[in-house]
Scaffold this motif. Structure first.
Motif, PDB file in Angstrom:
ATOM      1  N   LYS A   1       1.142  -1.319  -0.253  1.00  0.00           N
ATOM      2  CA  LYS A   1      -0.074   0.187   0.230  1.00  0.00           C
ATOM      3  C   LYS A   1       0.305   1.610   0.080  1.00  0.00           C
ATOM      4  CE  LYS A   1      -3.675   2.563   2.096  1.00  0.00           C
ATOM      5  NZ  LYS A   1      -4.650   2.044   3.481  1.00  0.00           N
ATOM      6  N   ILE A   2       1.988   1.330   1.344  1.00  0.00           N
ATOM      7  CA  ILE A   2       3.212   2.385   0.963  1.00  0.00           C
ATOM      8  C   ILE A   2       3.557   2.824  -0.583  1.00  0.00           C
ATOM      9  CG2 ILE A   2       4.887   2.534   1.809  1.00  0.00           C
ATOM     10  CD1 ILE A   2       4.275   1.845   4.130  1.00  0.00           C
ATOM     11  N   LEU A   3       4.170   1.489  -1.097  1.00  0.00           N
ATOM     12  CA  LEU A   3       4.730   1.737  -2.405  1.00  0.00           C
ATOM     13  C   LEU A   3       4.038   1.790  -3.760  1.00  0.00           C
ATOM     14  CD1 LEU A   3       6.791  -1.821  -2.022  1.00  0.00           C
ATOM     15  CD2 LEU A   3       7.754   0.858  -1.964  1.00  0.00           C
ATOM     16  N   ASP A   4       2.893   1.509  -2.884  1.00  0.00           N
ATOM     17  CA  ASP A   4       1.504   1.937  -4.290  1.00  0.00           C
ATOM     18  C   ASP A   4       1.083   3.473  -4.454  1.00  0.00           C
ATOM     19  OD1 ASP A   4       1.720  -1.178  -5.256  1.00  0.00           O
ATOM     20  OD2 ASP A   4      -0.092  -0.885  -4.493  1.00  0.00           O
ATOM     21  N   ALA A   5       1.510   3.861  -3.302  1.00  0.00           N
ATOM     22  CA  ALA A   5       1.327   5.208  -2.963  1.00  0.00           C
ATOM     23  C   ALA A   5       2.064   6.013  -3.885  1.00  0.00           C
ATOM     24  CB  ALA A   5       0.751   5.625  -2.141  1.00  0.00           C
TER      25      ALA A   5
ATOM     26  N   GLU B   1       8.629   6.874  -1.349  1.00  0.00           N
ATOM     27  CA  GLU B   1       9.832   5.929  -1.537  1.00  0.00           C
ATOM     28  C   GLU B   1      10.175   5.606   0.518  1.00  0.00           C
ATOM     29  OE1 GLU B   1      11.998   5.505  -4.167  1.00  0.00           O
ATOM     30  OE2 GLU B   1      10.324   6.275  -5.600  1.00  0.00           O
ATOM     31  N   PRO B   2      10.821   4.536  -0.056  1.00  0.00           N
ATOM     32  CA  PRO B   2      11.388   3.730   0.988  1.00  0.00           C
ATOM     33  C   PRO B   2      12.933   5.017   1.532  1.00  0.00           C
ATOM     34  CG  PRO B   2      10.909   2.102  -0.454  1.00  0.00           C
ATOM     35  CD  PRO B   2      10.176   2.991  -1.321  1.00  0.00           C
ATOM     36  N   TRP B   3      13.045   4.627   2.618  1.00  0.00           N
ATOM     37  CA  TRP B   3      14.315   5.069   2.876  1.00  0.00           C
ATOM     38  C   TRP B   3      14.490   6.962   2.585  1.00  0.00           C
ATOM     39  CZ3 TRP B   3      17.800   2.952   5.485  1.00  0.00           C
ATOM     40  CH2 TRP B   3      19.512   3.318   5.417  1.00  0.00           C
ATOM     41  N   THR B   4      13.841   7.449   1.858  1.00  0.00           N
ATOM     42  CA  THR B   4      13.818   9.100   1.800  1.00  0.00           C
ATOM     43  C   THR B   4      12.384   9.182   2.741  1.00  0.00           C
ATOM     44  OG1 THR B   4      12.989   8.789  -0.187  1.00  0.00           O
ATOM     45  CG2 THR B   4      15.222   9.548   0.126  1.00  0.00           C
ATOM     46  N   ASP B   5      11.479   8.899   2.198  1.00  0.00           N
ATOM     47  CA  ASP B   5       9.985   9.552   3.023  1.00  0.00           C
ATOM     48  C   ASP B   5      10.173   8.856   3.312  1.00  0.00           C
ATOM     49  OD1 ASP B   5       8.962  11.113   0.215  1.00  0.00           O
ATOM     50  OD2 ASP B   5       9.033   9.707  -0.714  1.00  0.00           O
TER      51      ASP B   5
ATOM     52  N   SER C   1       5.470  13.944   3.346  1.00  0.00           N
ATOM     53  CA  SER C   1       4.752  15.191   3.652  1.00  0.00           C
ATOM     54  C   SER C   1       3.640  15.373   3.960  1.00  0.00           C
ATOM     55  CB  SER C   1       4.630  15.963   1.889  1.00  0.00           C
ATOM     56  OG  SER C   1       3.599  14.852   1.554  1.00  0.00           O
ATOM     57  N   PRO C   2       2.909  15.906   4.733  1.00  0.00           N
ATOM     58  CA  PRO C   2       1.726  15.435   5.838  1.00  0.00           C
ATOM     59  C   PRO C   2       0.534  15.255   4.448  1.00  0.00           C
ATOM     60  CG  PRO C   2       3.042  17.680   6.191  1.00  0.00           C
ATOM     61  CD  PRO C   2       3.892  17.264   5.435  1.00  0.00           C
ATOM     62  N   ASP C   3       0.667  15.850   3.501  1.00  0.00           N
ATOM     63  CA  ASP C   3      -0.459  15.899   2.190  1.00  0.00           C
ATOM     64  C   ASP C   3      -0.616  13.896   2.275  1.00  0.00           C
ATOM     65  OD1 ASP C   3      -1.656  18.080   2.921  1.00  0.00           O
ATOM     66  OD2 ASP C   3      -0.191  18.935   0.901  1.00  0.00           O
ATOM     67  N   VAL C   4       0.477  13.642   1.645  1.00  0.00           N
ATOM     68  CA  VAL C   4       1.260  12.477   1.127  1.00  0.00           C
ATOM     69  C   VAL C   4       0.303  10.954   2.256  1.00  0.00           C
ATOM     70  CG1 VAL C   4       2.540  10.567  -0.108  1.00  0.00           C
ATOM     71  CG2 VAL C   4       2.399  12.955  -0.805  1.00  0.00           C
ATOM     72  N   GLU C   5       1.376  11.610   3.909  1.00  0.00           N
ATOM     73  CA  GLU C   5       0.813  10.538   4.523  1.00  0.00           C
ATOM     74  C   GLU C   5      -1.280  10.731   4.520  1.00  0.00           C
ATOM     75  OE1 GLU C   5       2.076   9.984   8.988  1.00  0.00           O
ATOM     76  OE2 GLU C   5       0.970  12.181   9.035  1.00  0.00           O
ATOM     77  N   ALA C   6      -1.508  12.381   4.629  1.00  0.00           N
ATOM     78  CA  ALA C   6      -3.092  11.511   5.113  1.00  0.00           C
ATOM     79  C   ALA C   6      -4.660  11.413   4.343  1.00  0.00           C
ATOM     80  CB  ALA C   6      -3.130  13.344   5.311  1.00  0.00           C
ATOM     81  N   LYS C   7      -3.437  11.689   3.407  1.00  0.00           N
ATOM     82  CA  LYS C   7      -4.463  11.216   1.638  1.00  0.00           C
ATOM     83  C   LYS C   7      -3.662   9.210   2.147  1.00  0.00           C
ATOM     84  CE  LYS C   7      -4.065  10.290  -3.004  1.00  0.00           C
ATOM     85  NZ  LYS C   7      -3.299  10.808  -4.388  1.00  0.00           N
ATOM     86  N   VAL C   8      -2.567   8.692   2.070  1.00  0.00           N
ATOM     87  CA  VAL C   8      -2.827   7.434   2.629  1.00  0.00           C
ATOM     88  C   VAL C   8      -3.097   6.406   3.426  1.00  0.00           C
ATOM     89  CG1 VAL C   8      -1.412   5.159   2.728  1.00  0.00           C
ATOM     90  CG2 VAL C   8      -0.289   6.706   0.870  1.00  0.00           C
ATOM     91  N   LEU C   9      -3.760   7.113   4.866  1.00  0.00           N
ATOM     92  CA  LEU C   9      -4.107   6.716   6.002  1.00  0.00           C
ATOM     93  C   LEU C   9      -5.789   7.445   6.227  1.00  0.00           C
ATOM     94  CD1 LEU C   9      -2.054   8.594   8.784  1.00  0.00           C
ATOM     95  CD2 LEU C   9      -2.073   6.220   7.817  1.00  0.00           C
ATOM     96  N   GLY C  10      -6.443   8.184   5.003  1.00  0.00           N
ATOM     97  CA  GLY C  10      -7.517   8.069   4.641  1.00  0.00           C
ATOM     98  C   GLY C  10      -8.375   6.868   3.999  1.00  0.00           C
ATOM     99  N   GLY C  11      -7.295   6.211   3.390  1.00  0.00           N
ATOM    100  CA  GLY C  11      -7.736   5.023   2.490  1.00  0.00           C
ATOM    101  C   GLY C  11      -7.990   3.768   3.668  1.00  0.00           C
TER     102      GLY C  11
END
Length: 335
Positions: A249-253, A256-260, A322-332
């Motif tokens: 789910k993280i990768l599909d969003a 990036e591992p290690w950096t994000d 970024s908070p926006d990307v995190e919120a989008k993934v968690l919102g799913g």
């Protein structure tokens, strides 16, 4: 013992300086003057890049040293030139290298005798990190010889004074509270080394006359992703809720591992290369690694003393999601 650190004002170099001072050693740092060195050291100013007379302060100094510690990570020329200058004035040369010097794909249970990348040439052209570090290893050994050169191949380094931002990012994110994207699986094993444990081993090894390459990172399974992030929650006293999310789910969003998501790598070859080292040689030579809670708690104390803003190396890309990307993934929904 008389110790010279080439650098000595940031992260690994600063930890080595602090460790040397704590032992009562006579410590000198050679640096560009951009940061304040630890109180109690002697300071020499210069520049190891292509600046005329950049090594003049070292050249003109009448001092001799038992141990030189070098953390250089760019063109190997700087290692070669400094080592050449110090070869008759220093007993041992400790070059802080990296486990990145091993060739890809990695062999199972990578050890010090594994295949290596091709070294960078001795020039000032831009070279990849791994090739530069391997070039630095060869440069140091070519001048001081194999029996007077210690190659410290560090893995992931965490702890106070970190200027990359990996653990500081996690601590600041957890401290903000609320739902936190926690990359799974929870029991994902991690290998790293606390910068203070690295510094202590370097000076012990130099004093004992060790030479050659050593992989320096905690034993396999020293901690897990869950233990690391839960330690962040405890250290910060946050109300953060860790939302464990499966890797796909993280990768599909597009994350990036290690950096994000610093420190984290999904299960697979890259994770195994970073977190699957056989460090038997270093453990037999006295390496001891403190629990993850100590690393996290002490890093948080250092970070809060700075107002939460950690120093950052200008040659490294900032890390963090970024908070926006995190919120989008968690919102799913979480897994």
């Amino acid at each position: 013992m008389r110790l010279l650190i080439l650098g000595g004002t940031e992260f690994v170099g600063r930890a080595v300086a602090a460790e040397g001072l704590a032992r009562g050693w006579d410590v000198t740092v050679f640096h560009r003057g951009r940061h304040q060195p630890p109180p109690g050291v002697k300071a020499l100013h210069g520049d190891r890049t292509v600046v005329p007379d950049g090594l003049a302060a070292l050249h003109d100094s009448a001092e001799e040293w038992d141990v030189v510690v070098d953390t250089w990570s760019a063109a190997p020329t700087a290692v070669r030139d400094t080592a050449t200058l110090l070869e008759e004035r220093a007993g041992r040369y400790v070059y802080v290298s990296s486990r990145s010097v091993y060739a890809w794909p990695p062999v199972p249970e990578m050890r010090e005798d594994g295949p290596l990348v091709e070294a960078a040439q001795d020039d000032w052209s831009d070279v990849p990190y791994a090739q530069a570090k391997r070039g630095g290893e060869l440069a140091a050994a070519s001048v001081f010889g194999p029996t007077r050169t210690l190659l410290a191949r560090a893995g992931l380094i965490l702890g106070p004074w970190e200027n990359i931002g990996r653990l500081p990012w996690w601590l600041n994110r957890v401290a903000r509270g609320g739902p936190v994207l926690a990359p799974g699986p929870r029991d994902l094993p991690l290998q790293y080394i606390d910068v203070r444990d690295l510094a202590g081993w370097l000076l012990d090894a130099a004093e004992a006359g060790l030479s050659g390459p050593y992989d320096l990172v905690s034993p396999p399974g020293h901690t897990t992703m869950q233990e690391l992030l839960e330690a962040c929650v405890r250290a910060t006293g946050s109300d953060a809720e860790l939302r464990w999310t499966e890797p796909r789910k993280i990768l599909d969003a597009g994350i990036e591992p290690w950096t994000d998501l610093p420190v984290w790598l999904p299960p697979g070859d890259l994770h195994d290369a970073m977190h699957g080292a056989d460090v038997t040689k270093a453990l037999e030579a006295g390496l001891r690694c403190r629990p993850v809670a100590g690393t996290v708690t002490d890093t948080w104390a250092w970070l809060t003393a700075l107002g939460g803003r950690a120093p950052h190396r200008p040659d490294r890309t900032p890390v963090g999601l970024s908070p926006d990307v995190e919120a989008k993934v968690l919102g799913g929904g979480d897994d």
